[in-house]
Structure formats: structure tokens, C-alpha cells
Design a protein around this motif. Structure first.
Motif, PDB file in Angstrom:
ATOM      1  N   LEU A   1     -23.259  16.991 -11.815  1.00  0.00           N
ATOM      2  CA  LEU A   1     -22.776  18.080 -10.966  1.00  0.00           C
ATOM      3  C   LEU A   1     -22.511  17.557  -9.559  1.00  0.00           C
ATOM      4  O   LEU A   1     -23.302  16.773  -9.017  1.00  0.00           O
ATOM      5  CB  LEU A   1     -23.812  19.204 -10.931  1.00  0.00           C
ATOM      6  CG  LEU A   1     -23.471  20.434 -10.080  1.00  0.00           C
ATOM      7  CD1 LEU A   1     -22.230  21.143 -10.588  1.00  0.00           C
ATOM      8  CD2 LEU A   1     -24.657  21.393 -10.039  1.00  0.00           C
ATOM      9  N   HIS A   2     -21.428  17.975  -8.968  1.00  0.00           N
ATOM     10  CA  HIS A   2     -21.040  17.526  -7.621  1.00  0.00           C
ATOM     11  C   HIS A   2     -22.224  17.704  -6.663  1.00  0.00           C
ATOM     12  O   HIS A   2     -22.831  18.777  -6.598  1.00  0.00           O
ATOM     13  CB  HIS A   2     -19.855  18.354  -7.126  1.00  0.00           C
ATOM     14  CG  HIS A   2     -19.132  17.741  -5.973  1.00  0.00           C
ATOM     15  ND1 HIS A   2     -19.743  17.458  -4.763  1.00  0.00           N
ATOM     16  CD2 HIS A   2     -17.846  17.346  -5.824  1.00  0.00           C
ATOM     17  CE1 HIS A   2     -18.870  16.933  -3.932  1.00  0.00           C
ATOM     18  NE2 HIS A   2     -17.701  16.852  -4.555  1.00  0.00           N
ATOM     19  N   PRO A   3     -22.585  16.672  -5.901  1.00  0.00           N
ATOM     20  CA  PRO A   3     -23.742  16.769  -5.009  1.00  0.00           C
ATOM     21  C   PRO A   3     -23.609  17.848  -3.943  1.00  0.00           C
ATOM     22  O   PRO A   3     -24.617  18.379  -3.471  1.00  0.00           O
ATOM     23  CB  PRO A   3     -23.849  15.368  -4.393  1.00  0.00           C
ATOM     24  CG  PRO A   3     -22.494  14.762  -4.568  1.00  0.00           C
ATOM     25  CD  PRO A   3     -21.966  15.331  -5.847  1.00  0.00           C
ATOM     26  N   HIS A   4     -22.397  18.182  -3.542  1.00  0.00           N
ATOM     27  CA  HIS A   4     -22.235  19.262  -2.571  1.00  0.00           C
ATOM     28  C   HIS A   4     -22.586  20.611  -3.203  1.00  0.00           C
ATOM     29  O   HIS A   4     -23.145  21.494  -2.539  1.00  0.00           O
ATOM     30  CB  HIS A   4     -20.799  19.293  -2.045  1.00  0.00           C
ATOM     31  CG  HIS A   4     -20.435  18.094  -1.242  1.00  0.00           C
ATOM     32  ND1 HIS A   4     -19.146  17.842  -0.808  1.00  0.00           N
ATOM     33  CD2 HIS A   4     -21.183  17.047  -0.799  1.00  0.00           C
ATOM     34  CE1 HIS A   4     -19.119  16.703  -0.125  1.00  0.00           C
ATOM     35  NE2 HIS A   4     -20.343  16.210  -0.103  1.00  0.00           N
ATOM     36  N   TYR A   5     -22.271  20.773  -4.463  1.00  0.00           N
ATOM     37  CA  TYR A   5     -22.642  21.997  -5.175  1.00  0.00           C
ATOM     38  C   TYR A   5     -24.169  22.059  -5.303  1.00  0.00           C
ATOM     39  O   TYR A   5     -24.771  23.123  -5.157  1.00  0.00           O
ATOM     40  CB  TYR A   5     -21.996  22.030  -6.555  1.00  0.00           C
ATOM     41  CG  TYR A   5     -20.506  22.306  -6.556  1.00  0.00           C
ATOM     42  CD1 TYR A   5     -19.644  21.648  -5.686  1.00  0.00           C
ATOM     43  CD2 TYR A   5     -19.953  23.211  -7.439  1.00  0.00           C
ATOM     44  CE1 TYR A   5     -18.286  21.886  -5.690  1.00  0.00           C
ATOM     45  CE2 TYR A   5     -18.581  23.463  -7.458  1.00  0.00           C
ATOM     46  CZ  TYR A   5     -17.755  22.794  -6.578  1.00  0.00           C
ATOM     47  OH  TYR A   5     -16.405  23.042  -6.583  1.00  0.00           O
TER      48      TYR A   5
ATOM     49  N   ASP B   1     -17.152  15.796 -15.252  1.00  0.00           N
ATOM     50  CA  ASP B   1     -18.223  15.689 -14.266  1.00  0.00           C
ATOM     51  C   ASP B   1     -17.809  14.873 -13.053  1.00  0.00           C
ATOM     52  O   ASP B   1     -16.648  14.469 -12.928  1.00  0.00           O
ATOM     53  CB  ASP B   1     -19.518  15.180 -14.910  1.00  0.00           C
ATOM     54  CG  ASP B   1     -19.508  13.683 -15.229  1.00  0.00           C
ATOM     55  OD1 ASP B   1     -18.511  12.976 -14.914  1.00  0.00           O
ATOM     56  OD2 ASP B   1     -20.501  13.203 -15.805  1.00  0.00           O
ATOM     57  N   ILE B   2     -18.762  14.634 -12.144  1.00  0.00           N
ATOM     58  CA  ILE B   2     -18.445  13.998 -10.869  1.00  0.00           C
ATOM     59  C   ILE B   2     -17.856  12.603 -11.036  1.00  0.00           C
ATOM     60  O   ILE B   2     -17.098  12.129 -10.190  1.00  0.00           O
ATOM     61  CB  ILE B   2     -19.712  13.947  -9.962  1.00  0.00           C
ATOM     62  CG1 ILE B   2     -19.367  13.489  -8.552  1.00  0.00           C
ATOM     63  CG2 ILE B   2     -20.787  13.070 -10.588  1.00  0.00           C
ATOM     64  CD1 ILE B   2     -18.459  14.417  -7.792  1.00  0.00           C
ATOM     65  N   LEU B   3     -18.172  11.920 -12.145  1.00  0.00           N
ATOM     66  CA  LEU B   3     -17.602  10.599 -12.412  1.00  0.00           C
ATOM     67  C   LEU B   3     -16.315  10.688 -13.218  1.00  0.00           C
ATOM     68  O   LEU B   3     -15.699   9.666 -13.507  1.00  0.00           O
ATOM     69  CB  LEU B   3     -18.608   9.716 -13.154  1.00  0.00           C
ATOM     70  CG  LEU B   3     -19.970   9.500 -12.492  1.00  0.00           C
ATOM     71  CD1 LEU B   3     -20.791   8.479 -13.279  1.00  0.00           C
ATOM     72  CD2 LEU B   3     -19.822   9.055 -11.046  1.00  0.00           C
TER      73      LEU B   3
END
Length: 452
Positions: free
Chosen positions: A163-167, A215-217
Motif C-alpha cells: 500500500l502506498h506509504p502516503h496512504y 501495488d506500490i511496486l
């Protein structure tokens, strides 16, 4: 002339009521170093409009516009071509100046637009229903977690490392005030996703599992086994989509039995715009609609049998008793939702699928070319238009070096996850229909030089 409605006496009375000795007491939580004790010293007291315009133009020229250089940034905000007709139509006065319809049935045009937006989003996400938009993807993600808590009466959310770290950061901020426990992990520079790990964490206290898709990657996984595991434990599966164009090519989360699907709609109709405003997408299964945040526009007929639109559901705290509100989302991103809807209408299903195919084909060609650069490894072999490279050394200095050459190479994982040595070699590269073969070759050549 400034309008100053309050007298010194008024201010003293207001401060006395709240028990503050001075206006400065209202800002005690702001660190001293962040406060100004007077005017900003470096700014001139005044300047002519012409001088200010020239000065601001000089400052703006220090920026590198996304359209002026090879551009491979992504990670939740993507450069796509937005037809000129989108901007033309959203600037019509009845749309551009409209605010929340407090007497909604009078604003039939606004309600119809939002109804059509909801229909498009629901079909895109594969959900039974979608709301009339939210602020952005990250806040929509948190609202989904809160919704899962209300439905399951449980307080533990498991967040995928993908999951995106900003989320994740937004969720952590909000969870401080709700008491939700968040099980958070980091991604690994591997081709495999963490679905098996997530399944192993689900227990009787779990309200939901939150997973990003892709996902983020950039990795893509079949969410069906995860959905089955969630439902076996009476938990909900929340899927987050940050690149909605991908759903023109891959199976939607709703088709894989996700209970709530949220996302960022910026890719369709909305430009990068220095990071906002954007538009949050929110869809869910029909049985959970009463717990959905935001608002829902519906279709009906009037007394004469004519088609009409109404505000069917509104859960914001301004419209109902505060303690009964499911959300403090105070308005929808109406203008950005309109831009999304116009662009989707112009594309149609065939156009969206063609756009998605072009994105994927370009990304495949770019990944194959970049993987040939000595010292570069391709981390994931499943992706849509975004993939991760392992540069074999810290990526952040490489990204800076290429930016100096007017090439925006991608997003370094060291920037997203500062201090995480296991991720600092990762570079996430996004390729859209705006990336040309020449852009890809320029990036490959520059990477070879930087890594030599």
C-alpha cells in the motif's frame, strides 16, 4: 481597504470566553521555530504588478514541467493526455462556480453529472454502487477503514506492505483519534506480493485487510484468495487503485469479490497540477451502502413521470445529526469528478481499453530496454504501466543526477521509505501513452552513464 469586523473589545471578550490571555495563546501548539514574529524580512514592502509578474515568472522557470522532458514519475499520480475538450467543458460557468447543492433537486444538471460519474466509477471498480466522489485516494482509503470498523464492530486493520506509504500515513494520522489498531509492514524488492502473509495475519479481531492493486511496486496479484480468507473470518477486503487506467486491461477488484474499492481518479481527466486537487473514488457492495461515506445521487421520476435526479443518501455531519454521521467529508470533489466523467465519456469502453493497452505495451518495451542496462535488474514481471528496477545502488542520487540532465527518471523508494536500507536501491518507473520510445532511450542511455 481591508474589512475588519471585530473591534479590540470584541476580541478581548472572545478570548475571555475561551480562557485565552491573548491571540498568541491560540498558537501555542505550533513550534516556536515555525512561527513568525513579524513580516518576512526578505520580501519587499511593496512592488508593482509588472515587477511581481516578472519575478514570479523567473521563479516558475526554475521548475521542470512534466511536458518538457522525458517523464517517468508515477506512484499514485500519473501523466496522461487529457483532451482539450475536458478543460473547455469544466470551465462553463454553471460547473466552474458550483458548490455543494444545499437544495440539491434544484441543481438537476449537477445531480445528473454526479449520477453518471457514479455509474462510470461503479462499472470501472466492479462494485454495485459508488458515491459522488471524495477528496482524494488517500482519504478515501481511510474512510474505507472506518467503514469496515462500523460494519464489523472490530478495530484492527491489516495494511499490505504494497500500500502506498502516503496512504498508510493518512491512516495512521486518523487512527490516533479512532483507536483503530493498524498492522503495517514494508514492501520487499521481490516479484512476489505479500498476499500469503496477509492471509496468515487475519484473525477474529480483524475488521479489514487493505491491499493496493496494482501495488506500490507495480505488482499485480489475484485478490480472490485474499477475499475468500477475509470473508471466512468475517472481515472485509478493501482494494485501493491508484491508477484507474489499469482497470481497462486487468480484472477489477469488485470482480474478485472485494467488499470496498477505493482509489485515486486523477489519471482520468485530471492533470498532475502540482499534486492536487484530485478526486477520490469510492465503491462498495450494495449491502454496505448505508455505511458508505459521502453522498449518493439517485435517479427517479417526478410527479409527471419525467426522469429526474435526487440526493438519495448524504452521510455528512452537516446534513444529519453529528453523532450519526459516518464521515466528516464535507463535500465532494465535484469539478474534478466532472473532468473524470467527461474524459471517461469521450473514451468510452473501447477507448479506455485501447488506452490501457497502449500503456501496457509501452511499459513492457521500456522494462525490456531498461533491464538491459548493466547493473539494472527488473524486480517484478507482472505489471501494468509501472514497474520497479533494482539499480544495485542507492537510487536517490541517480534520480537527482538524471533530473540535472532534464530526465525525470521515476520515484526512488528511498524517498518514499527514508531510512529503509533494504529499499533504497529501488526505482519505480511509470510509462504512459505520453512516453515516447525516444524518451525511453534517453532514460536508458542516461542510466548507463550514471551507473558506469
Amino acid at each position: 481597504m481591508r474589512y475588519l469586523p471585530l473591534t479590540d473589545h470584541d476580541r478581548r471578550e472572545m478570548l475571555a470566553v475561551i480562557g485565552a490571555g491573548s491571540i498568541d495563546d491560540l498558537f501555542v501548539d505550533v513550534p516556536e521555530a515555525a512561527r513568525l514574529s513579524g513580516p518576512i524580512a526578505d520580501l519587499p514592502g511593496h512592488a508593482s504588478e509588472l515587477a511581481v509578474e516578472r519575478h514570479m515568472t523567473r521563479l516558475a522557470r526554475q521548475n521542470l514541467s512534466a511536458g518538457e522532458a522525458p517523464f517517468f514519475l508515477g506512484c499514485g499520480a500519473y501523466r496522461h493526455h487529457v483532451p482539450a475538450s475536458v478543460d473547455h467543458l469544466i470551465q462553463r460557468g454553471e460547473f466552474l462556480t458550483a458548490y455543494t447543492p444545499y437544495q440539491p433537486e434544484i441543481a438537476q444538471g449537477t445531480l445528473q453529472m454526479l449520477f453518471e460519474f457514479q455509474t462510470q466509477v461503479a462499472r470501472l471498480l466492479g462494485t454495485d454502487v459508488a458515491n459522488a466522489s471524495m477528496y482524494d485516494g488517500s482519504t478515501a482509503c481511510w474512510e474505507a477503514i472506518g467503514m469496515a470498523r462500523r460494519i464489523t464492530k472490530r478495530g484492527k486493520a491489516i495494511l499490505s506492505g504494497g500500500l502506498h506509504p502516503h496512504y498508510v500515513s493518512v491512516a495512521k494520522t486518523m487512527a490516533k483519534y479512532t483507536g483503530d489498531a493498524l498492522d503495517v509492514s514494508l514492501p520487499a524488492l521481490t516479484a512476489e506480493t505479500d498476499l500469503d502473509t496477509l492471509i496468515g495475519k487475519i484473525d477474529a479481531d480483524t475488521s479489514c485487510v487493505v491491499v493496493q492493486y496494482p501495488d506500490i511496486l507495480g505488482r499485480i496479484a489475484d485478490l480472490t484468495p485474499l477475499a475468500d480468507a477475509c470473508h471466512a473470518n468475517k472481515a472485509l477486503l478493501i482494494a485501493v487503485v491508484t491508477e484507474p487506467v489499469a482497470l481497462g486491461a486487468i480484472k477489477s477488484p469488485g470482480e474478485m469479490d472485494a467488499d470496498i474499492v477505493v482509489g485515486e481518479g486523477q489519471s482520468i481527466g485530471v492533470g498532475l497540477q502540482f499534486g492536487g486537487p484530485y478526486v477520490g473514488l469510492f465503491g462498495c457492495k450494495d449491502k454496505y451502502v448505508r455505511q458508505m461515506p459521502g453522498r449518493l445521487c439517485g435517479e427517479t421520476v417526478d410527479a409527471d413521470g419525467r426522469r429526474g435526479f435526487v440526493l438519495t443518501l448524504s452521510t455528512r455531519e452537516q446534513h444529519i445529526r453529528r453523532e450519526k454521521a459516518t464521515s466528516n467529508i464535507c463535500t465532494n470533489s465535484g469539478l474534478c469528478a466532472l473532468a473524470f466523467s467527461i474524459h471517461m465519456t469521450l473514451l468510452g469502453e473501447a477507448g479506455l481499453r485501447a488506452l490501457a493497452a497502449a500503456n501496457h505495451a509501452g511499459a513492457v518495451a521500456a522494462a525490456e530496454r531498461l533491464a538491459k542496462v548493466p547493473g539494472v535488474g527488473l524486480v517484478n514481471d507482472t505489471f501494468f504501466n509501472e514497474f520497479t528496477l533494482d539499480l544495485g545502488r542507492e537510487a536517490r542520487p541517480i534520480v537527482r543526477a538524471l533530473a540535472d540532465k532534464q530526465i525525470l527518471a521515476g520515484v526512488s523508494l528511498g524517498r518514499l521509505y527514508p531510512g529503509e536500507a533494504a529499499l533504497e536501491n529501488g526505482l519505480v518507473v511509470a510509462v504512459t501513452e505520453t512516453s515516447t520510445p525516444e524518451d525511453v532511450e534517453a532514460l536508458a542511455t542516461a542510466l548507463e552513464e550514471a551507473l558506469a
